[in-house]
Write a protein that holds these residues in place. Structure first.
Motif, PDB file in Angstrom:
ATOM      1  N   GLU A 169       0.901  -1.012   0.134  1.00 59.26           N
ATOM      2  CA  GLU A 169       0.095  -0.002   0.115  1.00 59.26           C
ATOM      3  C   GLU A 169       0.885   1.385   0.051  1.00 59.26           C
ATOM      4  O   GLU A 169       0.512   2.036  -0.709  1.00 59.26           O
ATOM      5  CB  GLU A 169      -1.067  -0.006   1.191  1.00 59.26           C
ATOM      6  CG  GLU A 169      -2.021   1.262   1.512  1.00 59.26           C
ATOM      7  CD  GLU A 169      -2.906   1.241   2.580  1.00 59.26           C
ATOM      8  OE1 GLU A 169      -2.689   2.216   3.404  1.00 59.26           O
ATOM      9  OE2 GLU A 169      -3.185   0.088   2.897  1.00 59.26           O
ATOM     10  N   GLN A 170       1.917   1.504   0.652  1.00 58.20           N
ATOM     11  CA  GLN A 170       2.828   2.401   0.728  1.00 58.20           C
ATOM     12  C   GLN A 170       3.591   2.696  -0.527  1.00 58.20           C
ATOM     13  O   GLN A 170       3.778   3.856  -0.965  1.00 58.20           O
ATOM     14  CB  GLN A 170       3.886   2.381   2.044  1.00 58.20           C
ATOM     15  CG  GLN A 170       3.248   2.372   3.400  1.00 58.20           C
ATOM     16  CD  GLN A 170       2.626   3.848   3.424  1.00 58.20           C
ATOM     17  OE1 GLN A 170       1.363   3.767   3.518  1.00 58.20           O
ATOM     18  NE2 GLN A 170       3.434   4.819   3.757  1.00 58.20           N
ATOM     19  N   PHE A 171       4.021   1.424  -1.029  1.00 58.85           N
ATOM     20  CA  PHE A 171       4.818   1.728  -2.419  1.00 58.85           C
ATOM     21  C   PHE A 171       3.547   1.954  -3.386  1.00 58.85           C
ATOM     22  O   PHE A 171       4.189   3.056  -4.365  1.00 58.85           O
ATOM     23  CB  PHE A 171       5.327   0.363  -2.813  1.00 58.85           C
ATOM     24  CG  PHE A 171       6.017   0.413  -4.193  1.00 58.85           C
ATOM     25  CD1 PHE A 171       7.197   0.837  -4.113  1.00 58.85           C
ATOM     26  CD2 PHE A 171       5.403  -0.080  -5.198  1.00 58.85           C
ATOM     27  CE1 PHE A 171       7.956   0.797  -5.354  1.00 58.85           C
ATOM     28  CE2 PHE A 171       6.173   0.298  -6.482  1.00 58.85           C
ATOM     29  CZ  PHE A 171       7.404   0.599  -6.641  1.00 58.85           C
ATOM     30  N   ALA A 172       2.286   1.760  -3.435  1.00 63.36           N
ATOM     31  CA  ALA A 172       1.484   2.224  -4.228  1.00 63.36           C
ATOM     32  C   ALA A 172       1.236   3.917  -4.282  1.00 63.36           C
ATOM     33  O   ALA A 172       1.095   4.388  -5.011  1.00 63.36           O
ATOM     34  CB  ALA A 172       0.060   1.328  -4.209  1.00 63.36           C
ATOM     35  N   ARG A 182      -0.094   2.049 -12.737  1.00 62.41           N
ATOM     36  CA  ARG A 182      -0.696   1.350 -11.929  1.00 62.41           C
ATOM     37  C   ARG A 182      -0.245  -0.209 -12.292  1.00 62.41           C
ATOM     38  O   ARG A 182      -0.176  -0.570 -13.539  1.00 62.41           O
ATOM     39  CB  ARG A 182      -2.128   1.428 -11.794  1.00 62.41           C
ATOM     40  CG  ARG A 182      -2.573   2.783 -11.396  1.00 62.41           C
ATOM     41  CD  ARG A 182      -4.145   2.760 -11.187  1.00 62.41           C
ATOM     42  NE  ARG A 182      -4.604   4.124 -10.526  1.00 62.41           N
ATOM     43  CZ  ARG A 182      -4.673   4.214  -9.207  1.00 62.41           C
ATOM     44  NH1 ARG A 182      -4.409   3.075  -8.498  1.00 62.41           N
ATOM     45  NH2 ARG A 182      -4.922   5.304  -8.680  1.00 62.41           N
ATOM     46  N   GLY A 183      -0.405  -0.858 -11.320  1.00 62.59           N
ATOM     47  CA  GLY A 183      -0.125  -2.582 -11.598  1.00 62.59           C
ATOM     48  C   GLY A 183       0.434  -3.197 -10.417  1.00 62.59           C
ATOM     49  O   GLY A 183       0.589  -2.584  -9.351  1.00 62.59           O
ATOM     50  N   GLU A 184       0.970  -4.431 -10.532  1.00 63.24           N
ATOM     51  CA  GLU A 184       1.494  -4.976  -9.194  1.00 63.24           C
ATOM     52  C   GLU A 184       2.852  -4.192  -8.897  1.00 63.24           C
ATOM     53  O   GLU A 184       3.732  -4.089  -9.846  1.00 63.24           O
ATOM     54  CB  GLU A 184       1.764  -6.488  -9.669  1.00 63.24           C
ATOM     55  CG  GLU A 184       0.534  -7.259  -9.930  1.00 63.24           C
ATOM     56  CD  GLU A 184      -0.140  -7.340  -8.584  1.00 63.24           C
ATOM     57  OE1 GLU A 184       0.428  -7.577  -7.441  1.00 63.24           O
ATOM     58  OE2 GLU A 184      -1.369  -7.126  -8.376  1.00 63.24           O
ATOM     59  N   PRO A 185       3.289  -4.125  -7.667  1.00 56.84           N
ATOM     60  CA  PRO A 185       4.562  -3.727  -7.153  1.00 56.84           C
ATOM     61  C   PRO A 185       5.647  -4.556  -7.849  1.00 56.84           C
ATOM     62  O   PRO A 185       5.533  -5.862  -7.961  1.00 56.84           O
ATOM     63  CB  PRO A 185       4.518  -3.707  -5.715  1.00 56.84           C
ATOM     64  CG  PRO A 185       3.007  -3.809  -5.335  1.00 56.84           C
ATOM     65  CD  PRO A 185       2.441  -4.577  -6.434  1.00 56.84           C
ATOM     66  N   PRO A 186       6.817  -3.956  -8.384  1.00 62.03           N
ATOM     67  CA  PRO A 186       7.635  -4.805  -8.844  1.00 62.03           C
ATOM     68  C   PRO A 186       8.504  -5.511  -7.592  1.00 62.03           C
ATOM     69  O   PRO A 186       8.489  -4.900  -6.450  1.00 62.03           O
ATOM     70  CB  PRO A 186       8.755  -3.852  -9.495  1.00 62.03           C
ATOM     71  CG  PRO A 186       8.375  -2.463  -8.590  1.00 62.03           C
ATOM     72  CD  PRO A 186       6.928  -2.584  -8.402  1.00 62.03           C
ATOM     73  N   SER A 187       8.914  -6.556  -7.916  1.00 64.83           N
ATOM     74  CA  SER A 187       9.914  -7.409  -7.175  1.00 64.83           C
ATOM     75  C   SER A 187       9.337  -7.359  -5.600  1.00 64.83           C
ATOM     76  O   SER A 187       9.803  -6.644  -4.735  1.00 64.83           O
ATOM     77  CB  SER A 187      11.376  -6.906  -6.968  1.00 64.83           C
ATOM     78  OG  SER A 187      11.763  -6.904  -8.121  1.00 64.83           O
TER      79      SER A 187
END
Length: 279
Positions: A169-172, A182-187
């Motif tokens: 959530e924080q990375f988003a 937007r999309g899945e967080p990398p790694s």
């Protein structure tokens, strides 16, 4: 690359998971960031713009370019330089309970061999209020200069405690702030693990201090099998000086005025930092 191409800066605070954030962003191919902390607007300003820009990896396909240097929050001259050189940059600030941050900073310096086991010498504000571990946690004193020079909508303040509880959530939040797709967080493994773990076996602080003058000689050997064998044989998990409750309370008292001002600046209740029980 030009200064106008710098889209964002992660400006601090130290020991608040900013390296986690940097490495998570670097895993996104649309982001360009140099690996080391450049400290250009704080410690290395005399090197000039050409040196600074040459540190960024060349990549014409990136959407945003930026860097992380925690000293930008701690050094008062950095805010004015950033506003003058990259006035359109977005700023990401990651903060942490200042008392816990001070102890974590002390532990890092201890395992480096840069401070002694006399924890009161470095963390007692009644004795030495201007030591690095203490002064780096005065966030309102540091941040108000940025809010004076930059529009509030270009400053994102996040919190270490939320990173440890809800990293994706924080990375988003940061990704949206920077305008990344937007999309899945990398790694995702980076988002669920600590970048620097103080329980990792290391040489004891005394030995690290004695070997520091030999660092340029030792550095090229670090990845060799023989070096790894020797290191594994003598490295141990470091035992850190305990954090007494009485010292914790002195730090809480020291930070209380700054935390209250910071809460007003951010429009956020941060009183939990001041009543947190010992851990």
């Amino acid at each position: 690359m030009r200064l106008d191409d710098i889209d964002f800066l992660i400006i601090g605070a130290t020991k608040s998971a900013t390296t986690w954030l940097q490495k998570s962003l670097q895993a996104d191919p649309t982001v360009s960031m140099p690996d080391p902390e450049l400290h250009y607007f704080s410690r290395e300003f005399a090197r000039g713009d050409d040196w600074y820009l040459a540190q960024f990896p060349p990549d014409a396909d990136v959407l945003v370019a930026g860097e992380k240097s925690n000293s930008y929050l701690e050094k008062p001259e950095a805010a004015e330089r950033i506003a003058r050189k990259v006035p359109n940059a977005k700023l990401v600030v990651q903060l942490r309970d200042p008392v816990e941050r001070a102890y974590s900073d002390y532990c890092m310096l201890y395992r480096r061999g840069e401070v002694s086991s006399d924890i009161e010498r470095y963390l007692d504000p009644t004795r030495s209020p201007n030591t690095r571990p203490i002064s780096a946690g005065l966030y309102h004193r540091q941040l108000h200069a940025y809010f004076d020079l930059f529009p509030a909508e270009r400053i994102l303040v996040t919190f270490y405690e939320a990173v440890t509880a809800r990293p994706e959530e924080q990375f988003a939040r940061v990704s949206n702030f920077l305008g990344l797709p937007r999309g899945e967080p990398p790694s995702c493994h980076l988002l669920r693990s600590k970048v620097k773990d103080k329980s990792v076996p290391m040489l004891n602080p005394t030995m690290r201090r004695l070997l520091r003058p030999l660092k340029p000689v030792i550095a090229p050997l670090r990845e060799t099998p023989s070096f790894r064998r020797v290191h594994a044989a003598i490295a141990k998990e470091i035992s850190y000086p305990p954090f007494p409750d009485s010292l914790r309370q002195r730090l809480i008292d020291h930070y209380e005025p700054d935390v209250e001002l910071l809460g007003r600046l951010l429009g956020r209740d941060l009183s939990h930092w001041l009543r947190r029980s010992a851990v």
